[in-house]
Design a protein around this motif. Sequence first.
Motif, PDB file in Angstrom:
ATOM      1  N   MET A   1     -62.832  32.830  14.353  1.00 23.95           N
ATOM      2  CA  MET A   1     -63.761  33.819  14.886  1.00 23.95           C
ATOM      3  C   MET A   1     -63.152  35.204  15.051  1.00 23.95           C
ATOM      4  SD  MET A   1     -66.240  31.882  14.725  1.00 23.95           S
ATOM      5  CE  MET A   1     -67.470  33.077  15.204  1.00 23.95           C
ATOM      6  N   HIS A   2     -61.832  35.318  15.100  1.00 21.42           N
ATOM      7  CA  HIS A   2     -61.270  36.668  15.152  1.00 21.42           C
ATOM      8  C   HIS A   2     -61.305  37.355  13.792  1.00 21.42           C
ATOM      9  CE1 HIS A   2     -57.368  34.189  14.947  1.00 21.42           C
ATOM     10  NE2 HIS A   2     -57.445  34.781  13.774  1.00 21.42           N
TER      11      HIS A   2
ATOM     12  N   ALA B   1     -51.860  34.977  20.726  1.00 21.34           N
ATOM     13  CA  ALA B   1     -52.674  33.885  20.183  1.00 21.34           C
ATOM     14  C   ALA B   1     -52.964  32.883  21.280  1.00 21.34           C
ATOM     15  CB  ALA B   1     -51.946  33.209  19.023  1.00 21.34           C
ATOM     16  N   VAL B   2     -54.230  32.753  21.654  1.00 15.34           N
ATOM     17  CA  VAL B   2     -54.611  31.867  22.758  1.00 15.34           C
ATOM     18  C   VAL B   2     -55.610  30.826  22.262  1.00 15.34           C
ATOM     19  CG1 VAL B   2     -54.193  33.628  24.508  1.00 15.34           C
ATOM     20  CG2 VAL B   2     -56.484  33.399  23.522  1.00 15.34           C
ATOM     21  N   GLY B   3     -55.700  29.745  23.027  1.00 16.24           N
ATOM     22  CA  GLY B   3     -56.625  28.696  22.624  1.00 16.24           C
ATOM     23  C   GLY B   3     -56.970  27.774  23.769  1.00 16.24           C
ATOM     24  N   ALA B   4     -57.947  26.922  23.522  1.00 19.90           N
ATOM     25  CA  ALA B   4     -58.402  25.968  24.528  1.00 19.90           C
ATOM     26  C   ALA B   4     -59.157  24.848  23.830  1.00 19.90           C
ATOM     27  CB  ALA B   4     -59.305  26.648  25.550  1.00 19.90           C
ATOM     28  N   VAL B   5     -59.375  23.773  24.565  1.00 24.99           N
ATOM     29  CA  VAL B   5     -60.197  22.669  24.095  1.00 24.99           C
ATOM     30  C   VAL B   5     -61.272  22.424  25.143  1.00 24.99           C
ATOM     31  CG1 VAL B   5     -60.273  20.238  23.412  1.00 24.99           C
ATOM     32  CG2 VAL B   5     -58.237  21.626  22.897  1.00 24.99           C
ATOM     33  N   GLY B   6     -62.523  22.492  24.711  1.00 17.89           N
ATOM     34  CA  GLY B   6     -63.635  22.306  25.641  1.00 17.89           C
ATOM     35  C   GLY B   6     -64.481  21.101  25.274  1.00 17.89           C
ATOM     36  N   ARG B   7     -64.927  20.372  26.284  1.00 19.11           N
ATOM     37  CA  ARG B   7     -65.779  19.198  26.081  1.00 19.11           C
ATOM     38  C   ARG B   7     -67.215  19.548  26.422  1.00 19.11           C
ATOM     39  NH1 ARG B   7     -68.114  14.928  28.831  1.00 19.11           N
ATOM     40  NH2 ARG B   7     -68.068  12.917  27.741  1.00 19.11           N
ATOM     41  N   LYS B   8     -68.145  19.160  25.547  1.00 20.35           N
ATOM     42  CA  LYS B   8     -69.549  19.382  25.817  1.00 20.35           C
ATOM     43  C   LYS B   8     -70.060  18.297  26.756  1.00 20.35           C
ATOM     44  CE  LYS B   8     -74.113  19.900  23.667  1.00 20.35           C
ATOM     45  NZ  LYS B   8     -74.867  19.988  22.398  1.00 20.35           N
ATOM     46  N   PRO B   9     -70.576  18.681  27.934  1.00 16.25           N
ATOM     47  CA  PRO B   9     -71.055  17.672  28.901  1.00 16.25           C
ATOM     48  C   PRO B   9     -72.167  16.808  28.324  1.00 16.25           C
ATOM     49  CG  PRO B   9     -70.909  19.853  29.880  1.00 16.25           C
ATOM     50  CD  PRO B   9     -70.741  20.048  28.404  1.00 16.25           C
TER      51      PRO B   9
ATOM     52  N   ALA C   1     -63.185  33.705  26.632  1.00 18.70           N
ATOM     53  CA  ALA C   1     -63.665  32.689  27.574  1.00 18.70           C
ATOM     54  C   ALA C   1     -65.179  32.543  27.488  1.00 18.70           C
ATOM     55  CB  ALA C   1     -63.238  33.058  28.994  1.00 18.70           C
ATOM     56  N   GLY C   2     -65.878  33.654  27.220  1.00 21.95           N
ATOM     57  CA  GLY C   2     -67.328  33.607  27.103  1.00 21.95           C
ATOM     58  C   GLY C   2     -67.793  32.748  25.944  1.00 21.95           C
ATOM     59  N   MET C   3     -67.003  32.681  24.883  1.00 23.31           N
ATOM     60  CA  MET C   3     -67.364  31.837  23.750  1.00 23.31           C
ATOM     61  C   MET C   3     -67.275  30.361  24.101  1.00 23.31           C
ATOM     62  SD  MET C   3     -65.620  33.813  20.512  1.00 23.31           S
ATOM     63  CE  MET C   3     -65.626  35.612  20.435  1.00 23.31           C
ATOM     64  N   LEU C   4     -66.575  30.055  25.195  1.00 26.27           N
ATOM     65  CA  LEU C   4     -66.390  28.668  25.622  1.00 26.27           C
ATOM     66  C   LEU C   4     -67.286  28.306  26.798  1.00 26.27           C
ATOM     67  CD1 LEU C   4     -62.486  28.779  25.539  1.00 26.27           C
ATOM     68  CD2 LEU C   4     -63.991  27.881  23.756  1.00 26.27           C
ATOM     69  N   SER C   5     -68.203  29.200  27.145  1.00 22.51           N
ATOM     70  CA  SER C   5     -69.063  28.958  28.307  1.00 22.51           C
ATOM     71  C   SER C   5     -69.915  27.713  28.098  1.00 22.51           C
ATOM     72  CB  SER C   5     -69.959  30.164  28.572  1.00 22.51           C
ATOM     73  OG  SER C   5     -70.838  30.380  27.484  1.00 22.51           O
ATOM     74  N   GLY C   6     -70.134  26.974  29.168  1.00 27.92           N
ATOM     75  CA  GLY C   6     -70.913  25.744  29.098  1.00 27.92           C
ATOM     76  C   GLY C   6     -70.100  24.522  28.748  1.00 27.92           C
ATOM     77  N   LEU C   7     -68.819  24.717  28.425  1.00 32.58           N
ATOM     78  CA  LEU C   7     -67.936  23.599  28.100  1.00 32.58           C
ATOM     79  C   LEU C   7     -66.990  23.326  29.263  1.00 32.58           C
ATOM     80  CD1 LEU C   7     -66.947  24.624  24.456  1.00 32.58           C
ATOM     81  CD2 LEU C   7     -68.652  22.914  25.106  1.00 32.58           C
ATOM     82  N   ASP C   8     -66.594  22.094  29.399  1.00 32.06           N
ATOM     83  CA  ASP C   8     -65.587  21.726  30.386  1.00 32.06           C
ATOM     84  C   ASP C   8     -64.223  21.801  29.715  1.00 32.06           C
ATOM     85  OD1 ASP C   8     -67.599  21.162  32.249  1.00 32.06           O
ATOM     86  OD2 ASP C   8     -67.769  19.085  31.557  1.00 32.06           O
ATOM     87  N   LEU C   9     -63.416  22.797  30.116  1.00 34.92           N
ATOM     88  CA  LEU C   9     -62.129  22.975  29.469  1.00 34.92           C
ATOM     89  C   LEU C   9     -61.123  21.928  29.952  1.00 34.92           C
ATOM     90  CD1 LEU C   9     -61.571  26.848  29.346  1.00 34.92           C
ATOM     91  CD2 LEU C   9     -62.877  25.345  27.807  1.00 34.92           C
TER      92      LEU C   9
ATOM     93  N   GLU D   1     -70.728  42.566  14.822  1.00 44.67           N
ATOM     94  CA  GLU D   1     -72.089  42.625  14.296  1.00 44.67           C
ATOM     95  C   GLU D   1     -72.591  41.272  13.819  1.00 44.67           C
ATOM     96  OE1 GLU D   1     -70.264  46.657  14.090  1.00 44.67           O
ATOM     97  OE2 GLU D   1     -69.630  44.613  13.595  1.00 44.67           O
ATOM     98  N   ARG D   2     -71.673  40.353  13.511  1.00 45.62           N
ATOM     99  CA  ARG D   2     -72.065  39.012  13.078  1.00 45.62           C
ATOM    100  C   ARG D   2     -72.278  38.067  14.259  1.00 45.62           C
ATOM    101  NH1 ARG D   2     -71.509  37.961   7.379  1.00 45.62           N
ATOM    102  NH2 ARG D   2     -72.494  36.020   8.020  1.00 45.62           N
ATOM    103  N   ASP D   3     -72.080  38.572  15.499  1.00 49.45           N
ATOM    104  CA  ASP D   3     -72.336  37.808  16.720  1.00 49.45           C
ATOM    105  C   ASP D   3     -71.505  36.531  16.796  1.00 49.45           C
ATOM    106  OD1 ASP D   3     -73.391  36.914  19.102  1.00 49.45           O
ATOM    107  OD2 ASP D   3     -75.273  36.196  18.232  1.00 49.45           O
ATOM    108  N   PRO D   4     -70.179  36.668  16.976  1.00 43.98           N
ATOM    109  CA  PRO D   4     -69.340  35.463  17.051  1.00 43.98           C
ATOM    110  C   PRO D   4     -69.722  34.528  18.186  1.00 43.98           C
ATOM    111  CG  PRO D   4     -68.128  37.439  17.733  1.00 43.98           C
ATOM    112  CD  PRO D   4     -69.412  37.907  17.111  1.00 43.98           C
ATOM    113  N   GLU D   5     -70.138  35.093  19.337  1.00 38.68           N
ATOM    114  CA  GLU D   5     -70.573  34.238  20.436  1.00 38.68           C
ATOM    115  C   GLU D   5     -71.775  33.389  20.029  1.00 38.68           C
ATOM    116  OE1 GLU D   5     -68.571  37.767  22.494  1.00 38.68           O
ATOM    117  OE2 GLU D   5     -69.899  37.462  20.786  1.00 38.68           O
ATOM    118  N   GLY D   6     -72.724  34.010  19.326  1.00 38.02           N
ATOM    119  CA  GLY D   6     -73.903  33.283  18.879  1.00 38.02           C
ATOM    120  C   GLY D   6     -73.569  32.199  17.868  1.00 38.02           C
ATOM    121  N   ILE D   7     -72.587  32.461  17.018  1.00 38.74           N
ATOM    122  CA  ILE D   7     -72.173  31.473  16.024  1.00 38.74           C
ATOM    123  C   ILE D   7     -71.621  30.219  16.717  1.00 38.74           C
ATOM    124  CG2 ILE D   7     -70.477  30.986  14.216  1.00 38.74           C
ATOM    125  CD1 ILE D   7     -70.764  33.938  13.346  1.00 38.74           C
ATOM    126  N   ILE D   8     -70.707  30.429  17.660  1.00 36.16           N
ATOM    127  CA  ILE D   8     -70.127  29.287  18.372  1.00 36.16           C
ATOM    128  C   ILE D   8     -71.189  28.550  19.176  1.00 36.16           C
ATOM    129  CG2 ILE D   8     -68.540  28.637  20.217  1.00 36.16           C
ATOM    130  CD1 ILE D   8     -67.189  29.155  17.547  1.00 36.16           C
TER     131      ILE D   8
END
Length: 279
Positions: free
Chosen positions: A168-169, A271-279, A235-243, A174-181
């Motif tokens: 995503m970086h 370079a940062v990262g995370a793993v999020g679980r969808k409830p 972090a906003g791209m990971l909203s709604g997920l349990d990190l 303009e391509r709305d990366p948040e919307g894509i995720i």
Amino acid sequence: MTRGDDSAYGQGLPARVDTSRASLTRVNDAMLGGKDNFQVDRDVKDRLLALDPQFGRASRDRHDFLMRVTRYLAREMGVAQFVDCGATLPEAENVHQVAQRLNRESTMFYVSRDPAVLAHGRALLADNDRTHMVEADFRQPQQVLEHPTVTKYLDFGQPVALLHAGTMHHVRDERDPEGIISAYVSALPSGSYLVFAHLLDPGPDHELAGLMADLVKIYTDTGIGAWFRTRDRIAGMLSGLDLLEPGLVTLADWWPDGPRLRPLGPTQRLAVGAVGRKP
């Protein structure tokens, strides 16, 4: 997808390969000491190393992060379906090898539009009926998730590990990366995981702000393009997920395999990262 001693590039180029422009996947291959790259890619590698002689460690961090996450999800969480939207040229160890070593029934999908990645993948995976190459644009979730190969072999009733590590970086605002995720996550079943990595904008007053600006210029000059984003944006791209612990951290700090023997290099810190679980 382990690379052999003979490069396909030395035996005839895959169709549609443009040898006059640098490719992100080939630059990464050059940075990691691979053979499937050209002088134009090595020139970009040299510019990156001139900025940060330890840049190669940052490239390795992404790979090692994916290997650790895959081991955890396959062994500890029982995930048996993996979709890698940032497929690269084959490396010494790849996601499908890790997953299928822990569970022979694991199904793997590599998504790419890069002709070299597709050519290598299809040749090297010809005898692996549980690993598939998907030619699609990761910026279009519907194109990926509705691809005939995906709909045929992916069970949307079971958890999926979706890998967006370093994708995503390279997508402009303009391509709305948040919307894509968000579109990807919405389509995944409950209990699925998003494995995410992104380049960090540390802020205008940070000691690494100059390095970030220089890296952006190189990526812009070469036509690759890179958009570093703030911690809040990422972090906003990971909203709604349990990190999962330890949350959003530098890639090298996501459950490393051992103690750190030397300080992180400059680009490693971006370079940062995370793993999020969808409830």
